[in-house]
Enzyme design. Structure first.
Site, mmCIF file in Angstrom:
data_model
loop_
_atom_site.group_PDB
_atom_site.id
_atom_site.type_symbol
_atom_site.label_atom_id
_atom_site.label_comp_id
_atom_site.label_asym_id
_atom_site.label_seq_id
_atom_site.Cartn_x
_atom_site.Cartn_y
_atom_site.Cartn_z
ATOM 1 C CB ILE A 279 14.830 -5.442 16.039
ATOM 2 C CG1 ILE A 279 15.439 -4.069 15.705
ATOM 3 C CG2 ILE A 279 14.446 -6.192 14.763
ATOM 4 C CD1 ILE A 279 14.506 -3.093 15.011
ATOM 5 C CB VAL B 284 11.055 -1.222 11.389
ATOM 6 C CG1 VAL B 284 11.681 -1.321 12.774
ATOM 7 C CG2 VAL B 284 10.126 -2.406 11.131
ATOM 8 C CD GLU C 268 5.425 5.240 7.492
ATOM 9 O OE1 GLU C 268 4.912 6.093 6.786
ATOM 10 O OE2 GLU C 268 5.019 4.958 8.628
ATOM 11 N N GLY D 254 0.824 -1.206 0.000
ATOM 12 C CA GLY D 254 0.000 0.000 0.000
ATOM 13 C C GLY D 254 0.860 1.258 0.000
#
Ligand code: MOS
Length: 714
Positions: free
Chosen positions: A590, A664, A666, A238
């Site tokens: 992360i 994470v 962008e 998207g």
């Protein structure tokens, strides 16, 4: 290590688990919105306006209706009525007004996609055309200062006395950067299948968030929310363009209502730029006043951008300048002009991507002006608190990203002089830029159910647009439940599941994950209260994070990163080849290294495309975008990005959410274009201040600088 799960006894959160739906996708059993064929399904093809502004005066349907297989032609004169919703771009086929070229003026419904296409080509529309205005300039008379830029940010912020501090500075940079529109172009174009049954509307929609689509359809069709169901089970990307409800789902529902049949509306790719949003063009003036030691005393970042006449959308490109560097006197301003253009919208790291291209290019210009190393210049201006708000950072490890990146990249020794590293006809250079992206979170609900069979079912209307959301949410659930991943079944992508916000703003994992974590933790507590014994019917807990997210934070919360690029510029052809791209990110914990790396690298690759090949031209005469398809709008391919490496710091931040991650999706794109542009300057001494860095722009400058081999320069 078993790649599909975590090693026995270890925490599933933080493990490099492969995508749970990976097999379904690569074997073709994963179905996308247009593939949910219902019996008796019809196909709809929209017709876009061929004028940039005006009114529809006549709609000639006869020739279209004569095409074999065509069932109906909807226009503003016969389409079912919609109520006014919040988003005027969805108020389709309701009146005769044409606000931009490509705005839908008719919809052909047919037995097959082929007949719909032929029918759409046969619709004849007459217009009363009006003069249009589609080109943004820095001094456009229509520019005004809105109250807010996107994200609720004030359009204008000022601190100290910028003009005086700038005038008094020993070193000044004053540069204007110009960016054209950019297009999201996900692999799967927007599509919807919708049908009505007993006053209920069901839609399969390619969306980044089907709770919002459900709410929009309920408002437009005047239905209670529980009579609308929207499914977004698998979504082929998207990049923001599916972040809000889009025309296909409204058109499919209108056509289904009109014909009484299930209808699929799958957009041809060439329609996307006109109706699914674009990154708005910007003209950005950045002024920096600094001491000879590089310390910034004055910083102004002033943005001019466009929106459509349909709705106000203000790309918040000056916002990162409120976050990045020490700047006692500052002025950050957004102005916008409402033009006769398609409505701009969200595109990966909206605001930060264009804004950081300008700011980080200007920082490179300041490094050149002060003779300081670009890494050192950024370290000297690393603030202790957020410059604009004065809030402490929840964590800020930009300096560490810059240092580790410089080490890994082999930044030093670096001769700062441009145009001195030759390799035959090639000129080589390296560049660096910083990156930032805010930590966002929205309220979500989730249900955790302990099933009698010993498994756990977790339900949340999250959307996996290819990021790995399904996988990481299962990991979060297994972690909170303290069970192996295999015991968790995760359901997402259906508005009948607990309501959840959009997959956007790099906030999905934090928003949905917080609700999943809360539901699973509370389920554990309830089980313990029952002495660990499960009632025969199982046990269920639903959690809502409304309160936690409403509280906000006393901290400035952002992810940071540093991007390094090496380029080779061909002085004969003017072509820029990327040799290496390396990013180091500080994005909290992360949660899945495999899918996170894929997000970082994907973002960086998209940034490489923005730097080198993605170009969109607004046609002044016809008012639309001249490069609407992938044959003309060039995105980076594998051969364009030979070496992309992403690393991250182990960053612990307790002021975020129960998982400790910052998002994470962008930040990878944010610093990339400036790093590449700065490398091109280092290679050639040419500063273009516009993108993409294509040969037609670069060659004349190389020639003027005497850098083309004399045999071809003649
Ligand atoms: Mo992303 S542009 O926030 O969907």
């Amino acid at each position: 290590m078993n790649e599909t799960t975590a090693p026995a006894g270890t925490d599933p959160l933080g493990a490099p688990v492969v995508r749970l739906e990976g097999r379904a996708k690569v074997t073709g059993t994963a179905r996308y919105a247009a593939e949910h064929t219902q019996p008796d399904r019809a196909c709809a093809r929209p017709v876009g306006a061929t004028v940039a502004r005006g009114r529809v005066t006549a709609l000639h349907r006869d020739e279209a209706l004569a095409v074999p297989g065509v069932i109906a032609v909807l226009g503003h004169d016969n389409a079912p009525r919609l109520r006014r919703g919040d988003d005027a771009t969805l108020h389709l086929l309701q009146d005769d007004r044409v606000p931009h070229r490509g705005w839908y003026v008719a919809l052909v419904v047919a037995e097959t996609p082929e007949a719909a296409r032929e029918g759409a080509a046969a619709v004849r529309v007459e217009y009363a055309e009006e003069p249009h205005d589609v080109i943004l300039t820095a001094d456009h008379p229509g520019l005004y200062t809105p109250e807010k830029a996107n994200g609720g940010h004030p359009a204008l912020r000022e601190h100290g006395d910028f003009p005086a501090a700038y005038e008094a500075a020993q070193v000044r940079v004053d540069a204007t950067y110009t960016l054209g529109a950019l297009h999201n172009h996900p692999m799967e174009p927007h599509a919807s299948t919708a049908w009505w049954q007993d006053g209920r509307l069901t839609a399969y929609d390619s969306s980044q968030g089907s709770t919002a689509v459900r709410d929009a359809l309920a408002a437009l069709f005047g239905l209670p929310e529980d009579r609308v169901a929207v499914v977004s089970e698998h979504v082929g990307g998207g990049f923001g363009s599916k972040g809000t409800p889009r025309p296909p789902v409204v058109l499919a529902a209108l056509a289904a209502l009109h014909t009484g049949r299930p209808v699929t509306c799958a957009l041809p790719r060439r329609h996307l730029p006109a109706v699914t949003g674009h990154r708005a063009p910007t003209v950005q003036r950045v002024r920096i006043g600094a001491g000879r030691d590089g310390r910034i005393g004055a910083l102004a970042h002033e943005v001019a951008t466009h929106t459509s006449t349909v709705r106000e959308f203000v790309e918040q490109a000056a916002v990162p300048s409120r976050v990045m560097y020490t700047s006692p006197s500052s002025r950050t301003l957004h102005r916008v002009a409402a033009l006769d253009v398609p409505s701009p919208s969200w595109m990966r790291a909206p605001g930060e991507t264009p804004g950081m291209y300008a700011l980080e290019s200007a920082m490179d210009e300041l490094a050149v002006a002060t003779g300081l190393d670009p890494v050192e210049l950024r370290l000297r201006n690393d603030p202790a608190a957020e410059p604009d708000s004065g809030l402490p950072f929840s964590s800020r490890h930009l300096a560490e990203c810059l240092r580790e990146g410089a080490d890994r990249f082999g930044w030093q020794p670096r001769d700062p002089r441009p145009a001195t590293r030759r390799q035959g006809d090639l000129l080589l250079g390296t560049g660096v830029a910083a990156a930032t992206y805010p930590v966002l979170i929205a309220p979500s609900r989730a249900t955790a159910f302990a099933a009698p069979d010993g498994g756990y079912e977790v339900r949340v209307n999250a959307t996996d647009i290819g990021t790995g959301a399904r996988t990481v949410l299962a990991q979060i659930a297994a972690h909170a439940l303290r069970v192996p991943l295999e015991r968790v079944r995760l359901e997402l992508g259906d508005s009948r599941l607990p309501a959840a916000p959009v997959a956007g703003g790099s906030s999905g994992t934090a928003s949905w994950g917080s609700a999943v974590h809360k539901a699973c933790s509370q389920l554990c507590e309830r089980l313990e209260e029952h002495g660990g014994r499960l009632p025969p019917e199982g046990m269920s807990v639903t959690a809502d994070t409304e309160q936690e997210t409403a509280r906000g934070s006393r901290y400035a919360r952002h992810a940071f990163g540093a991007t390094f690029a090496e380029v080779a510029v061909d002085t004969v052809t003017g072509e820029v080849r990327l040799r290496r791209l390396l990013g180091v990110y500080a994005a909290g914990r992360i949660l899945n290294p495999r899918t996170a790396r894929s997000q970082f690298i994907g973002g960086m690759t998209m940034g490489a495309g923005m730097a080198l090949c993605e170009g969109s031209t607004t046609d002044p005469r016809f008012g639309d975008f001249a490069e609407p398809d992938l044959a003309s709008y060039h995105v980076a391919t594998c051969a364009d990005v030979p070496g992309v490496e992403a690393y991250w710091l182990d960053e612990a931040d307790e002021h975020l959410n129960p998982m400790g991650g910052k998002g994470v999706g962008e930040i990878g794109i944010v610093g990339t274009a400036a790093a590449v542009g700065n490398a091109v300057h280092h290679a050639t001494g040419v500063r273009l201040r516009e993108l993409p860095l294509t040969p037609d722009r670069l060659l004349p400058r190389l020639e003027r600088a005497g850098l083309r081999p004399s045999a071809v320069a003649a």
